[in-house]
Design an enzyme around this catalytic site. Structure first.
Site, PDB file in Angstrom:
ATOM      1  N   SER A   1       0.857  -1.190   0.000  1.00 32.71           N
ATOM      2  CA  SER A   1       0.000   0.000   0.000  1.00 32.71           C
ATOM      3  C   SER A   1       0.894   1.240   0.000  1.00 32.71           C
ATOM      4  CB  SER A   1      -0.952  -0.027   1.199  1.00 32.71           C
ATOM      5  OG  SER A   1      -1.886   1.027   1.112  1.00 32.71           O
ATOM      6  N   THR A   2       0.765   2.125   0.991  1.00 32.97           N
ATOM      7  CA  THR A   2       1.543   3.367   1.016  1.00 32.97           C
ATOM      8  C   THR A   2       3.045   3.080   0.940  1.00 32.97           C
ATOM      9  OG1 THR A   2      -0.164   4.346   2.415  1.00 32.97           O
ATOM     10  CG2 THR A   2       1.937   5.508   2.285  1.00 32.97           C
TER      11      THR A   2
ATOM     12  N   ASP B   1      -4.722  -5.128   5.604  1.00 31.28           N
ATOM     13  CA  ASP B   1      -4.926  -5.947   4.415  1.00 31.28           C
ATOM     14  C   ASP B   1      -3.709  -6.843   4.207  1.00 31.28           C
ATOM     15  OD1 ASP B   1      -6.201  -6.933   2.177  1.00 31.28           O
ATOM     16  OD2 ASP B   1      -5.579  -5.284   0.873  1.00 31.28           O
TER      17      ASP B   1
END
Length: 353
Positions: free
Chosen positions: A173-174, A296
Site C-alpha cells: 500500500s503506502t 490488508d
C-alpha cells in the site's frame, strides 16, 4: 489524569488551481487532526511558505507554472525533507510514478467536478493517506529511493525456504510503488515463476504503473486482464478498481477479476489475492507483504502459511508505513522478517536463481 492533547498535523496545499486549492482545503478542514497553515500557487511560493510556516506535510500538484512539482520535490528531498501526497488528475497518470521516485509518499486523484459523491470519495482517500503520514519517517523514504539504482546481485543468507515455490504473491500500500520497483528491477530475465501483485491504487493508474515497471524490469510486467493465464516470466498487477483471484481450467491457472463490493475496505484486496493463490497453489506459494497502513494481507498471509507456503514481511527498518507488515508479524504469519533491500535476494534464493 487528563489525556494528552494531540497536536494537529500542519499542512500546506500547493496547487495552481484556485478551485483545487479551495476544494482540498474544505476537505482537510473537516478533520480536527489537520491544520491547513497555508496554500501556495507554485513551487517558488511553496518554498517561501515551507520555510516560514514549517508544515508537517504537503499536498502537491505536479503541473504548475514557474516551478513545477518535480522541481519542488527535488528541492524538498535535498534541503527540507517532508512527506508529500501528490494530487494528480487522470491525464497525468504516467507522471505520478516519476514523482514517487523523487520522494512523494502517495497520491490521490484530483477533483474534476463539484459533484458531491466525487468529493466524498476523494475526501476519504485523502484523509486516510494524510493520517498514515504520522507513522512514516523521511529517512526511510530516501533510503528506499536509493535502492532503485541498485544493480548488485549479492545473495543474502536467511532461513530455509521450501524449494518448490511455483508463484510469488506480493501485496503493498503506502510506499509500495517504490518498494515493488526496487524488488522487481533486481530479478533476472530467466526468473522461473510468475509473480502476482496487488497494490492499493485507484483504477487507471495501475496500467501506467505496470507499463513503467515493464520498461525498467527484465521480466514482462502488465496490468492483468480477466481470463489471462498465469505463466512463468509474467508479472501481473491487479487493476486498481478490481480484486484478483485465480481458478484452474484444464491444468492452467487463470486470473479472474471482480469488482469490489461497497463493504470492501481495500481495493485491490491483498487478502483476496493471497487467499485465492494459496487455495490454488497450496504449499508452493511465496507471499510477500510490504509497506502500508492497515491490516490488508493479514488473513491472506495466514492462509499461505496455513497451507504450507512461505511468507516474508518487510521489517520496520525499511517500511515507509509499518502497518500491514506489522499486523502480519504480530499475527505470527511471517516466516521471515527482512528490510526491503534484502527481500529480492531472499526471493531469488528461494528459487535457486
Amino acid at each position: 489524569m487528563k489525556s494528552k492533547k494531540i497536536t494537529p498535523m500542519k499542512i500546506i496545499i500547493v496547487d495552481d488551481s484556485a478551485f483545487s486549492r479551495q476544494t482540498i482545503k474544505t476537505i482537510l478542514e473537516k478533520s480536527p487532526d489537520i491544520d491547513v497553515v497555508g496554500v501556495a500557487y507554485d513551487g517558488q511560493d511553496a518554498i517561501k511558505k515551507i520555510l516560514r510556516l514549517k508544515p508537517d506535510a504537503l499536498t502537491l500538484d505536479l503541473e504548475m507554472p514557474t516551478m513545477d512539482g518535480y522541481t519542488l520535490l527535488r528541492w524538498l528531498m535535498e534541503e527540507h525533507p517532508l512527506p508529500v501526497i501528490v494530487i494528480s488528475s487522470h491525464k497525468h497518470e504516467a507522471t505520478v510514478f516519476k514523482a514517487m521516485e523523487l520522494g512523494a509518499v502517495d497520491f490521490v486523484v484530483k477533483p474534476t467536478s463539484r459533484a458531491s459523491h466525487i468529493l466524498e470519495t476523494i475526501e476519504e482517500d485523502l484523509l486516510n493517506k494524510l493520517k498514515s503520514l504520522t507513522l512514516l519517517r523521511m529517512d526511510k523514504i530516501k533510503k528506499n529511493i536509493a535502492l532503485l539504482d541498485r544493480r548488485d546481485k549479492i545473495h543474502k543468507v536467511g532461513p530455509s525456504i521450501p524449494d518448490k515455490i511455483e508463484i510469488i504473491a506480493i501485496g503493498a500500500s503506502t510506499g509500495g510503488p517504490t518498494a515493488i520497483q526496487s524488488i522487481l528491477s533486481i530479478l533476472p530475465s530467466d526468473f522461473p515463476c510468475p509473480i502476482v501483485i496487488s497494490q492499493h491504487m485507484p483504477g487507471g493508474f495501475t496500467k501506467q504503473f505496470a507499463e513503467r515497471l515493464n520498461r525498467i524490469c527484465r521480466l514482462n510486467v502488465s496490468e492483468s486482464v480477466d481470463y489471462e493465464s498465469v505463466e512463468r516470466g509474467k508479472i501481473l498487477i491487479c487493476p486498481g478498481d478490481y480484486h484478483m483471484y485465480f481458478i484452474k481450467i484444464g491444468g492452467k491457472v487463470i486470473v479472474r477479476l471482480r469488482k469490489p463490493s461497497s463493504k470492501d475496505k481495500y481495493t485491490p484486496s491483498i487478502d483476496v489475492m493471497m487467499s485465492s493463490v494459496a487455495q490454488v497453489f497450496g504449499d508452493s506459494v511465496l507471499g510477500v507483504i510490504l509497506t502500508g497502513m492497515g491490516n490488508d494481507g493479514t488473513s491472506g498471509m495466514a492462509e499461505i502459511k496455513r497451507r504450507g507456503g512461505f511468507t516474508i514481511a518487510e521489517s520496520e527498518e525499511s517500511s515507509i508505513v509499518f502497518g500491514m507488515s506489522r499486523e502480519v508479524i504480530e499475527s505470527g504469519s511471517a516466516d521471515s522478517i527482512l528490510p526491503l533491500e534484502d527481500i529480492p535476494y531472499e526471493i531469488m534464493r528461494s528459487l535457486n536463481v
